[in-house]
Motif scaffolding. Structure first.
Motif, mmCIF file in Angstrom:
data_model
loop_
_atom_site.group_PDB
_atom_site.id
_atom_site.type_symbol
_atom_site.label_atom_id
_atom_site.label_comp_id
_atom_site.label_asym_id
_atom_site.label_seq_id
_atom_site.Cartn_x
_atom_site.Cartn_y
_atom_site.Cartn_z
ATOM 1 N N LEU A 1 -60.569 64.108 42.916
ATOM 2 C CA LEU A 1 -61.838 64.279 42.218
ATOM 3 C C LEU A 1 -62.758 63.071 42.354
ATOM 4 O O LEU A 1 -62.329 61.922 42.220
ATOM 5 C CB LEU A 1 -61.589 64.548 40.734
ATOM 6 N N PRO A 2 -64.049 63.331 42.580
ATOM 7 C CA PRO A 2 -65.044 62.260 42.530
ATOM 8 C C PRO A 2 -65.303 61.878 41.076
ATOM 9 O O PRO A 2 -64.823 62.539 40.151
ATOM 10 C CB PRO A 2 -66.279 62.917 43.169
ATOM 11 N N VAL A 3 -66.085 60.836 40.896
ATOM 12 C CA VAL A 3 -66.357 60.356 39.540
ATOM 13 C C VAL A 3 -66.892 61.477 38.654
ATOM 14 O O VAL A 3 -66.406 61.704 37.542
ATOM 15 C CB VAL A 3 -67.353 59.173 39.584
ATOM 16 N N ARG A 4 -67.919 62.199 39.142
ATOM 17 C CA ARG A 4 -68.518 63.264 38.348
ATOM 18 C C ARG A 4 -67.493 64.322 37.978
ATOM 19 O O ARG A 4 -67.520 64.895 36.877
ATOM 20 C CB ARG A 4 -69.659 63.906 39.138
ATOM 21 N N GLY A 5 -66.559 64.590 38.890
ATOM 22 C CA GLY A 5 -65.545 65.607 38.640
ATOM 23 C C GLY A 5 -64.649 65.275 37.461
ATOM 24 O O GLY A 5 -64.277 66.167 36.680
ATOM 25 N N TRP A 6 -64.285 64.001 37.317
ATOM 26 C CA TRP A 6 -63.430 63.606 36.195
ATOM 27 C C TRP A 6 -64.154 63.806 34.866
ATOM 28 O O TRP A 6 -63.568 64.279 33.885
ATOM 29 C CB TRP A 6 -62.980 62.160 36.344
ATOM 30 N N GLU B 1 -64.960 58.165 48.246
ATOM 31 C CA GLU B 1 -66.125 57.809 47.435
ATOM 32 C C GLU B 1 -66.113 56.321 47.099
ATOM 33 O O GLU B 1 -67.160 55.655 47.142
ATOM 34 C CB GLU B 1 -66.140 58.642 46.154
ATOM 35 N N ILE B 2 -64.946 55.796 46.798
ATOM 36 C CA ILE B 2 -64.834 54.366 46.485
ATOM 37 C C ILE B 2 -65.091 53.527 47.724
ATOM 38 O O ILE B 2 -65.764 52.485 47.665
ATOM 39 C CB ILE B 2 -63.448 54.071 45.882
ATOM 40 N N ARG B 3 -64.587 53.961 48.867
ATOM 41 C CA ARG B 3 -64.792 53.214 50.105
ATOM 42 C C ARG B 3 -66.267 53.162 50.505
ATOM 43 O O ARG B 3 -66.729 52.176 51.094
ATOM 44 C CB ARG B 3 -63.979 53.848 51.233
ATOM 45 N N ARG B 4 -67.010 54.224 50.208
ATOM 46 C CA ARG B 4 -68.423 54.274 50.595
ATOM 47 C C ARG B 4 -69.289 53.339 49.762
ATOM 48 O O ARG B 4 -70.414 53.005 50.154
ATOM 49 C CB ARG B 4 -68.958 55.700 50.462
ATOM 50 N N GLY C 1 -69.432 50.067 41.603
ATOM 51 C CA GLY C 1 -69.866 51.159 40.736
ATOM 52 C C GLY C 1 -68.947 52.365 40.774
ATOM 53 O O GLY C 1 -68.630 52.945 39.728
ATOM 54 N N ALA C 2 -68.512 52.739 41.985
ATOM 55 C CA ALA C 2 -67.641 53.916 42.102
ATOM 56 C C ALA C 2 -66.276 53.653 41.469
ATOM 57 O O ALA C 2 -65.690 54.539 40.844
ATOM 58 C CB ALA C 2 -67.468 54.306 43.575
ATOM 59 N N LEU C 3 -65.775 52.428 41.649
ATOM 60 C CA LEU C 3 -64.482 52.087 41.045
ATOM 61 C C LEU C 3 -64.567 52.116 39.518
ATOM 62 O O LEU C 3 -63.694 52.679 38.844
ATOM 63 C CB LEU C 3 -64.032 50.707 41.513
ATOM 64 N N ILE C 4 -65.615 51.522 38.981
ATOM 65 C CA ILE C 4 -65.796 51.537 37.532
ATOM 66 C C ILE C 4 -65.949 52.969 37.044
ATOM 67 O O ILE C 4 -65.365 53.367 36.025
ATOM 68 C CB ILE C 4 -67.022 50.695 37.130
ATOM 69 N N GLY C 5 -66.718 53.765 37.790
ATOM 70 C CA GLY C 5 -66.897 55.159 37.412
ATOM 71 C C GLY C 5 -65.593 55.931 37.433
ATOM 72 O O GLY C 5 -65.318 56.735 36.532
#
Length: 253
Positions: free
Chosen positions: A25-30, A66-69, A74-78
């Motif tokens: 799941l991406p951030v929004r998905g969680w 998503e985190i690698r991009r 921000g993505a990690l925190i999200g």
């Protein structure tokens, strides 16, 4: 990415995740999943929630791509906040939550099922935390709710998986069934629970959470601090560089 809610029987809400190809799941998905579980539990007509998934497996954790991009954090925190929100939504759901697990249940999937009230699994289900291979730490809190302490540590350090049958032997999986029977069996258990008085079920859920020996919210957030440290130090990047796109874990010897 879709998170849908259906009502197959009186008092039972089924929250289903469908995010091909592997439900990473991406951030929004969680956050969407957290909202769906909370909303289902808050509905006065709901007495039990079933958490299920479509596709190849139940959950493959966070979307590493998503985190690698993300050139920053921000993505990690999200992802950290999103996972914490989804795991908490399952644990704090006002009514019992039954997890219906098929295929792989990895990383964040362990956080979800570890916080569920009951688990029904298909015969092909496997459970594990490949976090060290992915440059992350976390969900040992939830794996500890599924297996004894020393087994949890060995599984965590090796990133190996265990089968549904093995977890059934430890008492953490309620029932193991053929995959075609999974959702029906999970709904049957949910219906049995839903036949109880709704107000008493909510009181029972609050009471059982209140006597838990470990504060799962604080414990998991403590683990996540080390994930962030690994990222800041560069350790996570080195680990992820060697991590392939396959979601399968190693089996136990």
């Amino acid at each position: 990415m879709s998170v849908s809610t259906s009502v197959p029987d009186k008092g039972v809400a089924v929250v289903t995740v469908d995010h091909p190809p592997v439900n990473a799941l991406p951030v929004r998905g969680w956050f969407d999943l957290a909202d769906a579980v909370r909303d289902a539990g808050r509905d006065p007509a709901t007495r039990c929630v079933v958490l299920a998934a479509e596709g190849r497996g139940f959950n493959a954790g966070v979307d590493i791509k998503e985190i690698r991009r993300d050139s920053g954090h921000g993505a990690l925190i999200g992802a950290n906040r999103g996972c914490a929100a989804a795991f908490s939504a399952v644990y704090d759901c006002e009514v019992p939550v039954v997890a219906a697990v098929h295929g792989f249940c990895l990383g964040g999937g362990i956080g979800l099922v570890g916080n569920a009230d009951a688990i029904v699994a298909s015969e092909d289900a496997t459970f594990g935390l490949p976090e060290l291979d992915r440059g992350a730490l976390g969900a040992a809190t939830h794996l500890s709710r599924l297996v004894p302490q020393h087994l949890m540590r060995a599984l965590y350090y090796t990133a190996r998986t265990v089968t549904a049958a093995e977890l059934h032997a430890h008492g953490s999986v309620w029932q193991v069934v053929p995959r075609p029977e999974l959702l029906e069996t999970a709904v049957e258990l949910a219906c049995e629970i839903a036949r109880k008085d709704g107000t008493l079920l909510r009181l029972a859920k609050a009471a059982i959470n209140g006597i838990d020996p470990v504060d799962v919210h604080r414990s998991y957030r403590f683990e996540q601090g080390f994930t962030f440290e690994a990222n800041l130090s560069g350790l996570a990047d080195r680990a992820r560089a060697g991590f392939g796109t396959q979601t399968q874990g190693k089996g136990r010897a």
